[in-house]
Design a protein around this motif. Structure first.
Motif, PDB file in Angstrom:
ATOM      1  N   THR A 197       0.813  -1.215   0.000  1.00  0.00           N
ATOM      2  CA  THR A 197       0.000   0.000   0.000  1.00  0.00           C
ATOM      3  C   THR A 197       0.850   1.270   0.000  1.00  0.00           C
ATOM      4  O   THR A 197       0.315   2.375   0.001  1.00  0.00           O
ATOM      5  N   GLU A 198       2.162   1.111  -0.007  1.00  0.00           N
ATOM      6  CA  GLU A 198       3.046   2.284  -0.059  1.00  0.00           C
ATOM      7  C   GLU A 198       2.909   3.020  -1.392  1.00  0.00           C
ATOM      8  O   GLU A 198       2.536   2.425  -2.420  1.00  0.00           O
ATOM      9  N   VAL A 199       3.233   4.295  -1.366  1.00  0.00           N
ATOM     10  CA  VAL A 199       3.278   5.082  -2.604  1.00  0.00           C
ATOM     11  C   VAL A 199       4.419   4.572  -3.480  1.00  0.00           C
ATOM     12  O   VAL A 199       5.513   4.253  -2.989  1.00  0.00           O
ATOM     13  N   ILE A 200       4.159   4.475  -4.759  1.00  0.00           N
ATOM     14  CA  ILE A 200       5.178   4.039  -5.707  1.00  0.00           C
ATOM     15  C   ILE A 200       6.083   5.220  -6.036  1.00  0.00           C
ATOM     16  O   ILE A 200       5.608   6.291  -6.425  1.00  0.00           O
ATOM     17  N   LYS A 201       7.376   5.019  -5.882  1.00  0.00           N
ATOM     18  CA  LYS A 201       8.348   6.075  -6.156  1.00  0.00           C
ATOM     19  C   LYS A 201       8.819   6.052  -7.602  1.00  0.00           C
ATOM     20  O   LYS A 201       9.004   7.093  -8.233  1.00  0.00           O
ATOM     21  N   ASN A 202       9.018   4.835  -8.147  1.00  0.00           N
ATOM     22  CA  ASN A 202       9.607   4.752  -9.474  1.00  0.00           C
ATOM     23  C   ASN A 202       9.317   3.399 -10.109  1.00  0.00           C
ATOM     24  O   ASN A 202       9.087   2.406  -9.410  1.00  0.00           O
ATOM     25  N   LEU A 203       9.321   3.367 -11.423  1.00  0.00           N
ATOM     26  CA  LEU A 203       9.275   2.122 -12.192  1.00  0.00           C
ATOM     27  C   LEU A 203      10.612   1.984 -12.897  1.00  0.00           C
ATOM     28  O   LEU A 203      11.122   2.947 -13.469  1.00  0.00           O
ATOM     29  N   HIS A 204      11.152   0.778 -12.874  1.00  0.00           N
ATOM     30  CA  HIS A 204      12.450   0.554 -13.497  1.00  0.00           C
ATOM     31  C   HIS A 204      12.312  -0.488 -14.607  1.00  0.00           C
ATOM     32  O   HIS A 204      11.583  -1.478 -14.469  1.00  0.00           O
ATOM     33  N   GLY A 205      13.019  -0.262 -15.685  1.00  0.00           N
ATOM     34  CA  GLY A 205      12.998  -1.197 -16.797  1.00  0.00           C
ATOM     35  C   GLY A 205      13.813  -0.666 -17.948  1.00  0.00           C
ATOM     36  O   GLY A 205      14.490   0.364 -17.833  1.00  0.00           O
ATOM     37  N   ASP A 206      13.741  -1.377 -19.063  1.00  0.00           N
ATOM     38  CA  ASP A 206      14.533  -0.997 -20.227  1.00  0.00           C
ATOM     39  C   ASP A 206      13.685  -1.115 -21.487  1.00  0.00           C
ATOM     40  O   ASP A 206      13.061  -2.147 -21.729  1.00  0.00           O
ATOM     41  N   ASN A 207      13.638  -0.018 -22.250  1.00  0.00           N
ATOM     42  CA  ASN A 207      12.952  -0.019 -23.544  1.00  0.00           C
ATOM     43  C   ASN A 207      11.502  -0.497 -23.444  1.00  0.00           C
ATOM     44  O   ASN A 207      11.014  -1.257 -24.271  1.00  0.00           O
ATOM     45  N   GLY A 208      10.833  -0.047 -22.388  1.00  0.00           N
ATOM     46  CA  GLY A 208       9.423  -0.390 -22.221  1.00  0.00           C
ATOM     47  C   GLY A 208       9.165  -1.697 -21.520  1.00  0.00           C
ATOM     48  O   GLY A 208       8.010  -2.059 -21.276  1.00  0.00           O
ATOM     49  N   ASN A 209      10.217  -2.435 -21.179  1.00  0.00           N
ATOM     50  CA  ASN A 209      10.066  -3.715 -20.480  1.00  0.00           C
ATOM     51  C   ASN A 209      10.283  -3.512 -18.986  1.00  0.00           C
ATOM     52  O   ASN A 209      11.388  -3.200 -18.548  1.00  0.00           O
ATOM     53  N   LEU A 210       9.225  -3.681 -18.213  1.00  0.00           N
ATOM     54  CA  LEU A 210       9.294  -3.477 -16.765  1.00  0.00           C
ATOM     55  C   LEU A 210      10.201  -4.517 -16.118  1.00  0.00           C
ATOM     56  O   LEU A 210      10.181  -5.697 -16.480  1.00  0.00           O
ATOM     57  N   GLU A 211      11.002  -4.061 -15.136  1.00  0.00           N
ATOM     58  CA  GLU A 211      11.875  -4.963 -14.390  1.00  0.00           C
ATOM     59  C   GLU A 211      11.587  -4.938 -12.897  1.00  0.00           C
ATOM     60  O   GLU A 211      11.637  -5.973 -12.230  1.00  0.00           O
ATOM     61  N   SER A 212      11.268  -3.754 -12.355  1.00  0.00           N
ATOM     62  CA  SER A 212      10.969  -3.685 -10.927  1.00  0.00           C
ATOM     63  C   SER A 212      10.169  -2.435 -10.612  1.00  0.00           C
ATOM     64  O   SER A 212      10.133  -1.481 -11.391  1.00  0.00           O
ATOM     65  N   ILE A 213       9.546  -2.466  -9.431  1.00  0.00           N
ATOM     66  CA  ILE A 213       8.773  -1.330  -8.934  1.00  0.00           C
ATOM     67  C   ILE A 213       9.388  -0.886  -7.609  1.00  0.00           C
ATOM     68  O   ILE A 213       9.524  -1.686  -6.676  1.00  0.00           O
ATOM     69  N   GLU A 214       9.787   0.381  -7.544  1.00  0.00           N
ATOM     70  CA  GLU A 214      10.411   0.930  -6.351  1.00  0.00           C
ATOM     71  C   GLU A 214       9.388   1.706  -5.527  1.00  0.00           C
ATOM     72  O   GLU A 214       8.677   2.570  -6.050  1.00  0.00           O
ATOM     73  N   LEU A 215       9.331   1.393  -4.226  1.00  0.00           N
ATOM     74  CA  LEU A 215       8.424   2.072  -3.316  1.00  0.00           C
ATOM     75  C   LEU A 215       9.124   3.237  -2.637  1.00  0.00           C
ATOM     76  O   LEU A 215      10.351   3.373  -2.700  1.00  0.00           O
ATOM     77  N   GLU A 216       8.348   4.094  -1.965  1.00  0.00           N
ATOM     78  CA  GLU A 216       8.921   5.257  -1.283  1.00  0.00           C
ATOM     79  C   GLU A 216       9.957   4.861  -0.231  1.00  0.00           C
ATOM     80  O   GLU A 216      10.903   5.596   0.035  1.00  0.00           O
ATOM     81  N   SER A 217       9.790   3.696   0.357  1.00  0.00           N
ATOM     82  CA  SER A 217      10.727   3.220   1.376  1.00  0.00           C
ATOM     83  C   SER A 217      12.075   2.846   0.780  1.00  0.00           C
ATOM     84  O   SER A 217      13.047   2.638   1.518  1.00  0.00           O
ATOM     85  N   GLY A 218      12.131   2.752  -0.560  1.00  0.00           N
ATOM     86  CA  GLY A 218      13.353   2.351  -1.233  1.00  0.00           C
ATOM     87  C   GLY A 218      13.361   0.888  -1.627  1.00  0.00           C
ATOM     88  O   GLY A 218      14.245   0.436  -2.367  1.00  0.00           O
ATOM     89  N   GLU A 219      12.368   0.136  -1.147  1.00  0.00           N
ATOM     90  CA  GLU A 219      12.302  -1.284  -1.493  1.00  0.00           C
ATOM     91  C   GLU A 219      11.988  -1.445  -2.981  1.00  0.00           C
ATOM     92  O   GLU A 219      11.117  -0.761  -3.531  1.00  0.00           O
ATOM     93  N   ASN A 220      12.691  -2.367  -3.619  1.00  0.00           N
ATOM     94  CA  ASN A 220      12.491  -2.657  -5.039  1.00  0.00           C
ATOM     95  C   ASN A 220      11.891  -4.049  -5.183  1.00  0.00           C
ATOM     96  O   ASN A 220      12.468  -5.030  -4.679  1.00  0.00           O
ATOM     97  N   ILE A 221      10.766  -4.163  -5.847  1.00  0.00           N
ATOM     98  CA  ILE A 221      10.116  -5.460  -6.027  1.00  0.00           C
ATOM     99  C   ILE A 221      10.207  -5.849  -7.496  1.00  0.00           C
ATOM    100  O   ILE A 221       9.750  -5.100  -8.380  1.00  0.00           O
TER     101      ILE A 221
END
Length: 302
Positions: A197-221
């Protein structure tokens, strides 16, 4: 003097293309206007349309336009319609475009579709390649992958998560700061679906391909794709400006055969409900609306 058309179709998505084909085959003088902003232009493949499963949206459109060229009463213009005015005295419509051109027609078919708004601007970078909004359209391609569900509304979260669970059991729900009830969380956890339920800080990936979702806490899923629930809106107010009645949900009221509450104005595809639709259903809506237009012209003139 301006040429007069039997019908002007605004929008060359599947609804507008299908309607134009039906009207062309009915020997009606029809002009199709399109500015290339149809919603599926961002996706690499379109699915679920019988005989065209997996086709690229541009190829789908090119085939349709090529077929329309077989009908001499059909014309296609790559222009943006900016205004539609009803001429009450002559019972006609004046259509103005961004190229400072004007056209006259007896009937108008609105098939301009809808556009998305996302809870995160970054989603746009991945949308159509690894993040999607329709499991029926893209769930097969993401089957059994580690997926994210990104949504902020209880009803949307529940609906999308339960639906996507058919394609992949490896799901994680991201509510971007929205709190879920204990019951919903317990239901999800019983299926081993984790909820953040944390706010999403960032989306990470390359050329449109998602790799991970970073939360405000800094955790990367780690996630390799997923589904989002955007909000949808009509990119213009043609129907409202022409005094077509709209329901409490923003949908344009019709007789279920494409006729609006204003004589001479018809609607087809996603434009009607301001909600998403498959290519197949939108094309069927276009055919249905065009049949109504042709029959009304027939009765007017017979």
């Amino acid at each position: 003097m301006m040429d007069k058309y039997d019908c002007i179709v605004i929008g060359a998505g599947p609804a507008g293309l299908s309607a134009t084909l039906t009207l062309g085959r009915a020997r009606r003088k029809v002009a199709l206007f399109d500015n290339g902003t149809n919603r599926n232009r961002v996706t690499h493949e379109s699915h679920g349309f019988l005989t065209r499963d997996g086709i690229k949206p541009k190829e789908f459109k090119d085939i349709a336009v090529k077929q329309l060229e077989s009908y001499p009463s059909v014309s296609i213009s790559n222009e943006t319609v900016i205004k539609v005015i009803k001429d009450v005295q002559r019972d006609l419509f004046l259509v103005n475009t961004s190229n400072n051109k004007s056209y006259i027609t007896e009937k108008i078919l609105l098939a301009t579709g809808i556009q998305e708004e996302f809870p995160l601007l970054q989603i746009r970078q991945y949308y159509g390649k690894s993040l999607f909004s329709c499991p029926y359209c893209d769930g097969w391609e993401l089957r059994d992958k580690p997926l994210a569900i990104i949504a902020e509304n209880d009803e949307h979260i529940i609906h999308m998560t339960k639906l996507v669970f058919n394609w992949s059991k490896d799901l994680i729900v991201f509510t971007n700061g929205h709190q879920l009830s204990n019951k919903v969380r317990n239901d999800f956890e019983s299926k081993k679906i984790k909820v953040y339920t944390e706010v999403i800080k960032n989306l990470h990936g390359d050329n449109g391909n998602l790799e991970s979702i970073e939360l405000e806490s800094g955790e990367n899923i780690l996630r390799s794709g997923g589904f989002v629930v955007p909000s949808f809106y009509r990119p213009n107010k043609f129907a409202e400006h022409l005094n077509c009645q709209v329901d409490e949900n923003g949908g344009i009221i019709t007789d279920s055969a494409g006729r609006t509450t204003v004589i001479g104005i018809y609607i087809a595809g996603e434009t009607e409900k301001a909600g998403p639709s498959s290519l197949m259903i939108a094309a069927a809506d276009g055919n249905k609306a065009a049949s109504s237009i042709n029959m009304d012209i027939t009765l007017d003139r017979f």
